[in-house]
Design a protein around this motif. Structure first.
Motif, PDB file in Angstrom:
ATOM      1  N   UNK A  51       0.827  -1.210   0.000  1.00 61.17           N
ATOM      2  CA  UNK A  51       0.000   0.000   0.000  1.00 61.17           C
ATOM      3  C   UNK A  51       0.854   1.249   0.000  1.00 61.17           C
ATOM      4  N   UNK A  52       0.411   2.281  -0.765  1.00 67.21           N
ATOM      5  CA  UNK A  52       1.164   3.540  -0.846  1.00 67.21           C
ATOM      6  C   UNK A  52       0.252   4.762  -0.715  1.00 67.21           C
ATOM      7  N   UNK A  87       4.463   4.022   3.172  1.00 70.80           N
ATOM      8  CA  UNK A  87       3.929   2.851   2.485  1.00 70.80           C
ATOM      9  C   UNK A  87       4.076   1.638   3.388  1.00 70.80           C
ATOM     10  N   UNK A  88       3.328   0.612   3.060  1.00 73.49           N
ATOM     11  CA  UNK A  88       3.346  -0.621   3.860  1.00 73.49           C
ATOM     12  C   UNK A  88       3.866  -1.775   3.026  1.00 73.49           C
ATOM     13  N   UNK A 136      -3.453   1.639  14.177  1.00 78.72           N
ATOM     14  CA  UNK A 136      -4.146   0.361  14.401  1.00 78.72           C
ATOM     15  C   UNK A 136      -4.390  -0.402  13.113  1.00 78.72           C
ATOM     16  N   UNK A 137      -4.442   0.303  11.984  1.00 77.52           N
ATOM     17  CA  UNK A 137      -4.734  -0.360  10.715  1.00 77.52           C
ATOM     18  C   UNK A 137      -3.549  -1.157  10.187  1.00 77.52           C
ATOM     19  N   UNK A 151       2.166  -5.137  10.312  1.00 77.78           N
ATOM     20  CA  UNK A 151       3.030  -5.110   9.135  1.00 77.78           C
ATOM     21  C   UNK A 151       3.933  -3.893   9.179  1.00 77.78           C
ATOM     22  N   UNK A 152       5.010  -3.948   8.411  1.00 78.36           N
ATOM     23  CA  UNK A 152       5.962  -2.854   8.383  1.00 78.36           C
ATOM     24  C   UNK A 152       5.329  -1.580   7.845  1.00 78.36           C
TER      25      UNK A 152
END
Length: 438
Positions: free
Chosen positions: A262-263, A277-278, A309-310, A314-315
């Motif tokens: 995600x970005x 980003x994730x 929290x979302x 993950x990084x």
């Protein structure tokens, strides 16, 4: 001759019936040709029926066979996507190129191809580890018997700059890991552990620069370390493969492989907006490090400060593009300018509701800031700075950073929080910028 009365009537009957003749009519050429034609017609009819049956049932048979084959694949190969090699060919009419035709060739990946692919990725990670060092922070304390003792914490650092005279290395590290410590050491290898000094930091981003003298390094280390290349995260896309190096899983010099998932997120900090980003790499509360692309370029810095929290498991990564200039300022020691507002970009809907075509909305004006001293308020919409029309917080930061502390700027705002009942109106302020505090 008299009959033998011992002969059975059945036997007697068989004496007359055991030989029977059947007369087969003689075959003529007409009969032969009729049989041949009949056979040919039946063969043609069979072929037509077979073709129809095959055409109707082929898709279903194909799916059954495909499912059966997939069921025999291992769990690994079943999830491997085929490589699509796309060729872009312009379609010509006369001498002018018109539409573009994209031709795809699907190449199946074998297990051996998969292993070779990971070997190539490992080479990128090995090269990236040349700019990774272990950073140890040491705090003096006392034990329960009041005896002097030391408490240490290890994280990773990234070599991001070497001075022009090649005497000093600048290492990027997480600020919260080395603040308020008594001593910092950097491990290049088992035989090269050197002292480092805190040179600069940004507490808002949780980033710090520590420096070491290259004179303390062995010749071997001088020939093996590498300065990291900062790439462009803005050109990365969701689904791109990435490598995490440093200590992403909590262990020094560890590595993790994954993709960008995600970005679309941003965080608004004082006078700026940063992009995040994730990845699909599992987060570790003790993990740090950077994200590199398959060219070995740093495109992000693993952060814990901007997690929510979302994305708790993950990084979360600071995109490098928006913070490269900040890192450069921290390395060089350049004074940064400070306005003192936290704002957000306007959406089309919010711009219409505020009756403006551009600007950034001021969420907070910090105490003792130049903005507060000049008269800016929460709820103002910053429309212009000097001759520049403001469209985003990122652009506002770029403009503010182009000035020096002490410079004066003109800010035009639309005030949306009038308490007198008057209509919203534009207001102009003169603001003297200050030196940004860390």
């Amino acid at each position: 001759m008299p009959k033998d009365k011992r002969i059975s009537p059945i036997v007697e009957q068989k004496e007359f019936n055991f030989i029977q003749e059947h007369i087969i009519p003689k075959k003529t050429w007409k009969n032969v040709m009729g049989s041949v034609v009949k056979t040919i017609l039946l063969a043609i009819l069979f072929g037509i029926v077979s073709s129809i049956v095959i055409c109707v049932t082929y898709p279903y048979i194909k799916n059954v066979i495909k499912d059966d084959e997939e069921g025999r694949l291992s769990s690994l190969t079943k999830h491997l996507n085929p490589i699509r090699i796309a060729s872009i060919i312009p379609e010509f009419k006369g001498e002018q190129a018109t539409n573009t035709i994209v031709m795809e060739n699907v190449v199946d990946i074998t297990l051996e191809d998969y292993k070779n692919l990971y070997k190539e990725i490992d080479k990128v990670a090995d090269e990236a580890n040349r700019f990774v060092v272990a950073v140890t922070s040491i705090v003096n304390s006392v034990d329960w018997l009041q005896n002097p003792s030391e408490r240490s914490d290890i994280t990773s650092g990234i070599i991001i700059h070497e001075s022009a005279d090649m005497k000093t290395l600048s290492i990027l590290v997480r600020y919260s890991k080395i603040k308020e410590v008594n001593r910092i050491s950097v491990t290049f290898d088992a035989n090269n552990v050197v002292e480092a000094k805190l040179a600069n930091y940004d507490s808002k981003l949780d980033l710090a620069i520590i420096k070491v003298e290259t004179s303390e390094l062995s010749q071997k280390v001088k020939h093996t370390f590498k300065v990291a290349t900062l790439g462009e995260s803005i050109s990365s896309s969701v689904g791109d493969p990435i490598i995490a190096v440093g200590n992403p899983n909590g262990y020094p010099y560890s590595r993790e492989y994954g993709i960008i998932t995600g970005k679309t997120t941003s965080a608004f900090i004082t006078d700026n907006r940063i992009d995040l980003f994730n990845t699909d790499i599992t987060d570790n509360s003790n993990g740090d490090g950077v994200i590199v692309n398959l060219r070995g370029e740093v495109i992000g810095i693993i952060t814990h400060k901007f997690k929510n929290d979302l994305n708790g498991n993950i990084n979360t990564v600071l995109s490098i593009t928006r913070i490269k200039s900040i890192i450069d300022d921290l390395v060089s020691g350049r004074d940064r300018t400070y306005l003192g507002i936290t704002g957000t970009d306007l959406t089309d809907e919010s711009a219409r509701s505020l009756d403006v075509s551009n600007g950034v909305y001021v969420n907070e004006v910090e105490t003792e800031s130049p903005a507060l001293g000049a008269g800016l308020q929460t709820g103002d919409v910053i429309l212009k700075i000097d001759d520049s029309t403001i469209i985003s917080m990122a652009q506002l930061n770029t403009i503010i950073s182009s000035y020096q502390p002490g410079d004066e700027i003109t800010i035009v705002v639309k005030r949306t929080t009038n308490t007198t009942g008057e209509e919203d109106k534009e207001m102009t302020f003169r603001v003297q910028l200050h030196k940004k505090k860390n």
